[in-house]
Structure formats: structure tokens, C-alpha cells
Design a protein around this motif. Structure first.
Motif, PDB file in Angstrom:
ATOM      1  N   THR A   1       0.837  -1.202   0.000  1.00 31.08           N
ATOM      2  CA  THR A   1       0.000   0.000   0.000  1.00 31.08           C
ATOM      3  C   THR A   1       0.870   1.249   0.000  1.00 31.08           C
ATOM      4  OG1 THR A   1      -0.092   0.098   2.406  1.00 31.08           O
ATOM      5  CG2 THR A   1      -1.790  -1.219   1.298  1.00 31.08           C
ATOM      6  N   GLN A   2       0.257   2.373  -0.457  1.00 32.55           N
ATOM      7  CA  GLN A   2       0.966   3.650  -0.433  1.00 32.55           C
ATOM      8  C   GLN A   2       1.349   4.018   0.989  1.00 32.55           C
ATOM      9  OE1 GLN A   2      -0.643   6.642   0.894  1.00 32.55           O
ATOM     10  NE2 GLN A   2       1.082   8.029   0.452  1.00 32.55           N
ATOM     11  N   ALA A   3       0.504   3.679   1.944  1.00 38.10           N
ATOM     12  CA  ALA A   3       0.774   3.994   3.336  1.00 38.10           C
ATOM     13  C   ALA A   3       2.000   3.243   3.838  1.00 38.10           C
ATOM     14  CB  ALA A   3      -0.440   3.654   4.196  1.00 38.10           C
ATOM     15  N   ASN A   4       2.108   1.949   3.457  1.00 39.85           N
ATOM     16  CA  ASN A   4       3.252   1.149   3.874  1.00 39.85           C
ATOM     17  C   ASN A   4       4.547   1.718   3.301  1.00 39.85           C
ATOM     18  OD1 ASN A   4       5.296  -1.173   3.483  1.00 39.85           O
ATOM     19  ND2 ASN A   4       3.815  -2.063   4.917  1.00 39.85           N
ATOM     20  N   GLU A   5       4.507   2.081   2.015  1.00 41.72           N
ATOM     21  CA  GLU A   5       5.682   2.635   1.355  1.00 41.72           C
ATOM     22  C   GLU A   5       6.108   3.944   2.016  1.00 41.72           C
ATOM     23  OE1 GLU A   5       8.813   3.319  -1.284  1.00 41.72           O
ATOM     24  OE2 GLU A   5       7.682   1.492  -0.830  1.00 41.72           O
ATOM     25  N   ALA A   6       5.144   4.807   2.310  1.00 41.06           N
ATOM     26  CA  ALA A   6       5.461   6.107   2.900  1.00 41.06           C
ATOM     27  C   ALA A   6       6.001   5.966   4.321  1.00 41.06           C
ATOM     28  CB  ALA A   6       4.225   6.995   2.892  1.00 41.06           C
ATOM     29  N   LEU A   7       5.347   5.172   5.148  1.00 44.10           N
ATOM     30  CA  LEU A   7       5.711   5.067   6.559  1.00 44.10           C
ATOM     31  C   LEU A   7       7.012   4.296   6.787  1.00 44.10           C
ATOM     32  CD1 LEU A   7       2.169   4.400   8.055  1.00 44.10           C
ATOM     33  CD2 LEU A   7       3.541   6.456   8.357  1.00 44.10           C
ATOM     34  N   SER A   8       7.387   3.429   5.858  1.00 40.31           N
ATOM     35  CA  SER A   8       8.584   2.612   6.034  1.00 40.31           C
ATOM     36  C   SER A   8       9.863   3.426   5.950  1.00 40.31           C
ATOM     37  CB  SER A   8       8.616   1.486   5.005  1.00 40.31           C
ATOM     38  OG  SER A   8       8.728   2.010   3.690  1.00 40.31           O
ATOM     39  N   HIS A   9       9.827   4.624   5.338  1.00 39.01           N
ATOM     40  CA  HIS A   9      11.032   5.411   5.135  1.00 39.01           C
ATOM     41  C   HIS A   9      11.133   6.636   6.050  1.00 39.01           C
ATOM     42  CE1 HIS A   9      10.586   3.262   1.224  1.00 39.01           C
ATOM     43  NE2 HIS A   9      11.893   3.122   1.395  1.00 39.01           N
ATOM     44  N   LEU A  10      10.120   6.872   6.844  1.00 40.91           N
ATOM     45  CA  LEU A  10      10.121   8.077   7.689  1.00 40.91           C
ATOM     46  C   LEU A  10      10.864   7.836   8.999  1.00 40.91           C
ATOM     47  CD1 LEU A  10       6.439   9.297   7.195  1.00 40.91           C
ATOM     48  CD2 LEU A  10       8.502  10.116   6.045  1.00 40.91           C
ATOM     49  N   THR A  11      11.587   8.851   9.456  1.00 39.99           N
ATOM     50  CA  THR A  11      12.298   8.747  10.732  1.00 39.99           C
ATOM     51  C   THR A  11      11.332   8.921  11.896  1.00 39.99           C
ATOM     52  OG1 THR A  11      12.767  11.110  10.728  1.00 39.99           O
ATOM     53  CG2 THR A  11      14.432   9.660   9.762  1.00 39.99           C
ATOM     54  N   LYS A  12      11.736   8.402  13.049  1.00 40.42           N
ATOM     55  CA  LYS A  12      10.957   8.628  14.261  1.00 40.42           C
ATOM     56  C   LYS A  12      10.862  10.135  14.534  1.00 40.42           C
ATOM     57  CE  LYS A  12      12.130   4.295  16.609  1.00 40.42           C
ATOM     58  NZ  LYS A  12      12.763   3.691  17.806  1.00 40.42           N
ATOM     59  N   GLU A  13       9.740  10.534  15.089  1.00 41.29           N
ATOM     60  CA  GLU A  13       9.409  11.914  15.436  1.00 41.29           C
ATOM     61  C   GLU A  13       9.016  12.769  14.235  1.00 41.29           C
ATOM     62  OE1 GLU A  13       8.909  12.849  18.723  1.00 41.29           O
ATOM     63  OE2 GLU A  13       9.204  10.688  18.836  1.00 41.29           O
ATOM     64  N   THR A  14       8.889  12.163  13.050  1.00 40.37           N
ATOM     65  CA  THR A  14       8.272  12.875  11.926  1.00 40.37           C
ATOM     66  C   THR A  14       6.807  13.129  12.253  1.00 40.37           C
ATOM     67  OG1 THR A  14       9.755  11.862  10.315  1.00 40.37           O
ATOM     68  CG2 THR A  14       7.678  12.723   9.474  1.00 40.37           C
ATOM     69  N   VAL A  15       6.318  14.317  11.903  1.00 39.44           N
ATOM     70  CA  VAL A  15       4.916  14.657  12.140  1.00 39.44           C
ATOM     71  C   VAL A  15       4.126  14.318  10.880  1.00 39.44           C
ATOM     72  CG1 VAL A  15       3.282  16.466  12.743  1.00 39.44           C
ATOM     73  CG2 VAL A  15       5.592  16.503  13.709  1.00 39.44           C
ATOM     74  N   VAL A  16       3.069  13.521  11.037  1.00 42.19           N
ATOM     75  CA  VAL A  16       2.283  13.073   9.884  1.00 42.19           C
ATOM     76  C   VAL A  16       0.797  13.236  10.145  1.00 42.19           C
ATOM     77  CG1 VAL A  16       4.015  11.376   9.147  1.00 42.19           C
ATOM     78  CG2 VAL A  16       2.193  10.679  10.723  1.00 42.19           C
ATOM     79  N   ARG A  17       0.064  13.325   9.033  1.00 40.38           N
ATOM     80  CA  ARG A  17      -1.393  13.161   9.056  1.00 40.38           C
ATOM     81  C   ARG A  17      -1.702  11.836   8.395  1.00 40.38           C
ATOM     82  NH1 ARG A  17      -4.974  12.962   5.252  1.00 40.38           N
ATOM     83  NH2 ARG A  17      -3.600  13.828   3.663  1.00 40.38           N
ATOM     84  N   VAL A  18      -2.566  11.062   9.016  1.00 38.99           N
ATOM     85  CA  VAL A  18      -2.969   9.782   8.420  1.00 38.99           C
ATOM     86  C   VAL A  18      -4.483   9.705   8.364  1.00 38.99           C
ATOM     87  CG1 VAL A  18      -0.890   8.590   9.220  1.00 38.99           C
ATOM     88  CG2 VAL A  18      -2.956   8.527  10.625  1.00 38.99           C
ATOM     89  N   ASP A  19      -4.991   9.104   7.285  1.00 30.02           N
ATOM     90  CA  ASP A  19      -6.400   8.746   7.174  1.00 30.02           C
ATOM     91  C   ASP A  19      -6.505   7.237   7.267  1.00 30.02           C
ATOM     92  OD1 ASP A  19      -6.857  11.387   6.790  1.00 30.02           O
ATOM     93  OD2 ASP A  19      -7.461  11.233   4.691  1.00 30.02           O
ATOM     94  N   GLY A  20      -7.592   6.734   7.794  1.00 30.36           N
ATOM     95  CA  GLY A  20      -7.767   5.298   7.882  1.00 30.36           C
ATOM     96  C   GLY A  20      -9.070   4.919   8.536  1.00 30.36           C
ATOM     97  N   LYS A  21      -9.208   3.609   8.778  1.00 29.88           N
ATOM     98  CA  LYS A  21     -10.429   3.075   9.381  1.00 29.88           C
ATOM     99  C   LYS A  21     -10.079   2.428  10.710  1.00 29.88           C
ATOM    100  CE  LYS A  21     -13.468   1.192   6.686  1.00 29.88           C
ATOM    101  NZ  LYS A  21     -14.643   2.068   6.896  1.00 29.88           N
ATOM    102  N   VAL A  22     -10.937   2.641  11.707  1.00 26.36           N
ATOM    103  CA  VAL A  22     -10.747   2.030  13.013  1.00 26.36           C
ATOM    104  C   VAL A  22     -11.122   0.556  12.925  1.00 26.36           C
ATOM    105  CG1 VAL A  22     -11.370   2.098  15.455  1.00 26.36           C
ATOM    106  CG2 VAL A  22     -11.300   4.220  14.142  1.00 26.36           C
ATOM    107  N   MET A  23     -10.179  -0.305  13.366  1.00 28.90           N
ATOM    108  CA  MET A  23     -10.384  -1.756  13.333  1.00 28.90           C
ATOM    109  C   MET A  23     -10.223  -2.323  14.740  1.00 28.90           C
ATOM    110  SD  MET A  23     -10.745  -2.026  10.045  1.00 28.90           S
ATOM    111  CE  MET A  23     -10.614  -3.778   9.696  1.00 28.90           C
ATOM    112  N   SER A  24     -10.907  -3.424  15.015  1.00 27.03           N
ATOM    113  CA  SER A  24     -10.743  -4.117  16.291  1.00 27.03           C
ATOM    114  C   SER A  24      -9.457  -4.937  16.261  1.00 27.03           C
ATOM    115  CB  SER A  24     -11.934  -5.029  16.562  1.00 27.03           C
ATOM    116  OG  SER A  24     -11.718  -5.785  17.735  1.00 27.03           O
ATOM    117  N   ARG A  25      -8.712  -4.931  17.334  1.00 31.61           N
ATOM    118  CA  ARG A  25      -7.488  -5.725  17.392  1.00 31.61           C
ATOM    119  C   ARG A  25      -7.771  -7.211  17.573  1.00 31.61           C
ATOM    120  NH1 ARG A  25      -2.345  -3.238  20.616  1.00 31.61           N
ATOM    121  NH2 ARG A  25      -2.520  -1.043  20.014  1.00 31.61           N
TER     122      ARG A  25
END
Length: 595
Positions: free
Chosen positions: A56-80
Motif C-alpha cells: 500500500t501507499q501507506a506502507n511505502e510512505a511510513l517505512s522510510h520516515l524517521t521517528k518523530e516525523t509529524v504526519v497526518r494519516v487517514d484510515g479506518k478504526v479496526m478491532s485488534r
């Protein structure tokens, strides 16, 4: 949907499953489990887990970001699912399956970890204080401070106090520490001083008729740092009341402190009412005017027991004894360890004996104690088999300091120390004056604006060293939170008190003319106190260092490592302020307060 978030990171629960959400925050942590990314997203309100599926685009984007990067994310709430619930997180029943990511603020490689206390040194933490404050413990401490201050305001207002502001730029203060000076541009060669406390102004407010005043007051003192004192500036719950006696002040502060510590103390018991302990009694029983009453042990003055003694270690000296029960099974290393502790406090050693059957004494100094000594000590200290006695001998102040520390340490090591409790007390009846050992001069021992007990008559008829003042300290668990007093409001008393301390009437009028002038136009009896906000929060947060409860403190050398203060000033600015610099002194001159 809002540009940045529909919810905060700490508010989503199982009831929100299948909801489309938008969140913004910092990338707190990242885990890669078989290509599936699990991200902890953090904001002020809490932490939530994100999931980014492979491909997914989200996986590709998040895999390269350093810790403490500020992001906005959209998504759906899922039960664990029941097997994956994290009971340590309020959001632990759900996770967000991310569909879109936007970087709002990039982050370089951070100099230390945010999601763990990794032992980074304090200088590094202060240099990057904005990162240090992202840590859970620091964030919690600062929010506790905010809540405590808010509660103080509510409680004082409910008790009929009015929040009034006093000046920051003013004249020099008689508080006793160094002032921070501010050069005047308009008045060449003259300086303002930042207030060491609003002392004179709050008294003037009483004289002006405002009756009950308070503020969360910033105070500035150029003094060295300690674990319980921040250099530069600090804050206090400053209050003053008209037409009151000492007990009236006590009732207000006891109520406010009891409620604060019960509300924010995490279930720790607050002992109430607060005992009143005269200063001289505190020094004898506890070796300190800020006693830690969690120790159940007390010191006993046994100087008279050894008068004329042939035991040279005690002869002609002030001797204080400490009885500790239930030590019959303690090995020799217990006694040696406590002796080592006493040496660390400045003692040459720690004399001790055990009490055995029939009150027979054993130990290093037992052979030096006569039958009369043993009888007197047994009666004085209530000795029984199993007790041990520890002794300190020397000058009064030296013995008090060392044995006061031993009293607390012995209690901790012997199971005679209360945990999870706040033990308050009032220290009262401070001496009005003391003698300077170097000069022989009579000086104020506490606040020069306090009312002497007995008023003008006491000043005129008593030995100055026998005069007590309506001065008091509030102490909690061995930490002094504040000094206060019933103030002198009579010009004649003020002139006479300062005369005893070596001031002429002309000097008093020059230094304190504003206050004196006010006294001559109808001043009510008044008194107050100012408990330290920083120290209160330090106790509530159970932190050993006051800097852990202040958002942007100076370091131990009074430097702001983040902003680079103190800093140099260019020549143009110095000229504008009518200043020139002298940098020739090889060593700083030791500070000695003027009279």
C-alpha cells in the motif's frame, strides 16, 4: 473532515470500530512484522497503533520516515481482536488501518530516544529540551504542574482571595540573595531589579485595603542551584491577608495544601492537622528546621549526662543521642554502614552501643560509659533490650546537621520510616535576631519585616537573642515549601528592629521609604506566606530534582542551553544602556549580603 484530524490519538475506543478517521501526530515507534508495519502515533492526548499493509501507499510512505516525523494519516478504526488487546493503553482495543499518509513536519535523526528513558545526560536533555519534553514522564510532570496551578487558583478564589499582579521591574530587595539587575536606558547609571519576591508590594496591597491577595508569582534570585532550588527564577503561591493572626494563615494554607496533596498525591496519605514545632525544639529533636517526620526517630540532648566526663570524645562538647529500636539482630556491617554515612555528612565517626539483656551495653564505646551514664541514658531515651544508641558530639550546629541526617537514614535502614505519606509540619517561634559569629554584629535571622513577639516592648526590654518573631515555615517530608510571617505594620517597631540590627533611621528611610510611608497612613495587621510551586510539584511527582518539573529550566550553572542564555550584547546596545564591561577579574568575588 478537518484538515488535520477528526480525533486525537488518545480518544478512540472499541465503540469507534469501522469509523473513518483522520489523525495527526508524531511517529513514536515502528515495528515491521513480516512486511506489515505497526506504527505508534503519539500526540498530546495519547498513543494509538497504526497498521500499514504490504503493497500500500501507506506502507511505502511510513517505512522510510524517521521517528518523530509529524504526519497526518487517514484510515479506518479496526478491532485488534481479544488476543491482541494491549491493556496498558486506553486505545489498546483498536488500531487504525492506514489508507493515506501526509508528512506535515520532517524530522532529522533524533539525538536520543523519546520512547524510553535511556540515561542520556542532563546537559544533552536541556540542549534539546523540546525533545525531552516529548517523553512520557516529562510530559506528565508538566501537565501535573499545570493542573496543580489551576487547582491553586480555584481553591484560593473559593476562599475569598483576589488574584492581583505585582510589578516585575522594581527596586532592589532585602530578601538576602543577589538581585538580577536590569539597566535603565532612560536613567543613566541606574538599575531596576527583578523581584526576589512580591514581599513589599503585597504588603502595600493590604495597606491599600484589598484584604485577601494571591498570585502565582514569578520570583528571581541570582543564587546557586540545588536539587530543590532552581537558579534564576521560580514560582510561588504568594498570598497575604489582613486582620489576621498566625493561626488564620495556617488554617488557609493547611486546607489548600491538604486538598492539593490529596487530589494529586496518587493515594498517598496526608497527615492533618499539621503539628506546630518551635524552631529550637526542631533543632534539638530533629537536627533541622525542616524535619522529615516520616522518620519515627527523635534525637535527645544528653550533653548534661556527660558533663565532667572523662570520656574525651564527649567531654566539654554538645552531645546528641539517637535511640533506634529492634536492632538486636542487625550485623556489625549495619552499624559500620551508618558510620560511613555519618562520615559522608562531615562527621569523624559515629559512636554507638547496643542494649542487651538487663540493659547491659556492648559496643565500641560501652567501656567508657559509667553506671551513672547508663542509668541517665536509659531513663532519658526509654532504652530497652534490642535498642541501639548512636551519638554525635561537637559544636551545636555541626552535631545538628550530622545527627539530623543520621536520624533519617537510620530510620530508613531500620524500618522506622513511613512510605507513601506526606507529613507536613509548621516550624514556629523563630528567633528574631542572631549574632554573626565573625563580626559579633546582631543581624536579622529571618524576615526583617516580621512582627516581633511582644512588639515594641520586647525590642526595648529583652536581650535581642531572646526575642522570638511571628515567623513560620511550612515543611513537607523534609522539604521547606515556604517561609511566612505576621508582618510588622508599625513604624516605631520597624525603626527599633532595624536599629538593633545596626541600621540608622536614615538608612531605613532610604532603603524602605515606600513601606514606611505607607505604614504612617493607617496599616492593618496582616500576614502571609508563599509556598513554592516548583517544590510542591516536585514532591507530588516524586522527583528528586526540581528541574524535572519545570518546562524550560536553567542548568546547574544558570545557563539556558537551548536558547543560549546568558548571551553577549553588542557595543551599540551597551552604549544605549550607558554600560561598559569589565572582564579583568580572574576570580569572582564571594557574595556577602549587605546589612
Amino acid at each position: 473532515m478537518h484538515r488535520y484530524r477528526s480525533h486525537t490519538c488518545g480518544e478512540l475506543r472499541a465503540a469507534d470500530v469501522d469509523t473513518d478517521v483522520r489523525l495527526s501526530g508524531w511517529l513514536h515507534n515502528r515495528r515491521d512484522l513480516g512486511g506489515i508495519l505497526f506504527i505508534d502515533l503519539r500526540d498530546h492526548h495519547g498513543l494509538v497503533q497504526l497498521v500499514a499493509r504490504p503493497g500500500t501507499q501507506a506502507n511505502e510512505a511510513l517505512s522510510h520516515l524517521t521517528k518523530e516525523t509529524v504526519v497526518r494519516v487517514d484510515g479506518k478504526v479496526m478491532s485488534r481482536g481479544a488476543e491482541n488487546v494491549n491493556p496498558e493503553l486506553p486505545t489498546g482495543e483498536i488500531e487504525i488501518e492506514v489508507t493515506e499518509v501526509e508528512v506535515l513536519g520532517g524530522a532529522e535523526q533524533i539525538p536520543f530516544t523519546i520512547n524510553a528513558e535511556d540515561g542520556v545526560n542532563e546537559e544533552r536533555r536541556l540542549e534539546y529540551r523540546f525533545l525531552d519534553l516529548r517523553r512520557e514522564r516529562m510530559h506528565r510532570n508538566i501537565m501535573l504542574r499545570s493542573a496543580v496551578i489551576s487547582a491553586m487558583r480555584q481553591k484560593m478564589t473559593a476562599l475569598g482571595f483576589n488574584e492581583l499582579a505585582t510589578p516585575i521591574l522594581s527596586a532592589t530587595s532585602p530578601e538576602g540573595a543577589r538581585d538580577f539587575l536590569v539597566p535603565s536606558r532612560l536613567h543613566a547609571g541606574k538599575f531596576y531589579a527583578l523581584p526576589q519576591a512580591p514581599q513589599q508590594f503585597k504588603q502595600l496591597l493590604m495597606i491599600a485595603g484589598f484584604d485577601r491577595y494571591f498570585q502565582i508569582a514569578p520570583c528571581f534570585r541570582d543564587e546557586d542551584a540545588r536539587a530543590d532550588r532552581s537558579p534564576g527564577e521560580f514560582y510561588q503561591l504568594d498570598m497575604e491577608m489582613s486582620f489576621v493572626e498566625q493561626e488564620d494563615v495556617f488554617q488557609v494554607i493547611e486546607k489548600v495544601m491538604t486538598e492539593l496533596f490529596e487530589e494529586f498525591g496518587n493515594g498517598r496519605h496526608v497527615t492533618s492537622p499539621f503539628p506546630r514545632i518551635p524552631f529550637r525544639e526542631a533543632m534539638l529533636k530533629y537536627g533541622s528546621d525542616k524535619p522529615d517526620l516520616r522518620s519515627k526517630l527523635e534525637l535527645v540532648d544528653v550533653t548534661d549526662v556527660f558533663e565532667g566526663s572523662e570520656f574525651k570524645a564527649f567531654a566539654g562538647k554538645h552531645v546528641r543521642a539517637l535511640a533506634v529500636p529492634a536492632l538486636q539482630e542487625q550485623p556489625r556491617k549495619f552499624f559500620d554502614g551508618l558510620g560511613d554515612f555519618a562520615v559522608e555528612q562531615g562527621a569523624k565517626g559515629l559512636a554507638w552501643v547496643r542494649v542487651g539483656e538487663g540493659n547491659a551495653l556492648t559496643g565500641p564505646i560501652a567501656k567508657f560509659l559509667t553506671e551513672d551514664n547508663v542509668k541517665a541514658l536509659t531513663e532519658r531515651l526509654g532504652l530497652e533490650p534490642g535498642h541501639a544508641m548512636f551519638f554525635g558530639a561537637g559544636e551545636f550546629d555541626e552535631v545538628s546537621k550530622i545527627m539530623g541526617a543520621v536520624r533519617v537514614e537510620a530510620a530508613k535502614r531500620a524500618g522506622q520510616f513511613e512510605e507513601n505519606v506526606f507529613r507536613f509540619c509548621w516550624i514556629v517561634d523563630f528567633p528574631m535576631f542572631e549574632k554573626n559569629e565573625d563580626t559579633g554584629q546582631i543581624e536579622f535571622s529571618h524576615n526583617p519585616f516580621s512582627m516581633p513577639q511582644g512588639g515594641l516592648e520586647a525590642l526595648n526590654t529583652k536581650d535581642p537573642l531572646d526575642i522570638l518573631a511571628w515567623q513560620y515555615d511550612i515543611v513537607c517530608n523534609g522539604t521547606e515549601l515556604s517561609s511566612g510571617a505576621i508582618r510588622n505594620h508599625e513604624p516605631e517597631v520597624m525603626y527599633r528592629a532595624f536599629e538593633i540590627a545596626g541600621y540608622s533611621n536614615e538608612e531605613v528611610e532610604k532603603e524602605f521609604g515606600g513601606m514606611l510611608r505607607a505604614f504612617k497612613f493607617g496599616a492593618p495587621p496582616h500576614g502571609g506566606i508563599a509556598p513554592g510551586v516548583d517544590r510542591i510539584v516536585m514532591l507530588l511527582a516524586d522527583e528528586p530534582n526540581i528541574r524535572e518539573t519545570i518546562a524550560f529550566p536553567l542548568n546547574g550553572n544558570a545557563q539556558d542551553l537551548l536558547m543560549g542564555a546568558p548571551s553577549e550584547v553588542d557595543d551599540a546596545r551597551l552604549k544605549e544602556l550607558h554600560l561598559s564591561l569589565y572582564k579583568g577579574a580572574a576570580k569572582p568575588t564571594p557574595y556577602k549580603p549587605t546589612k
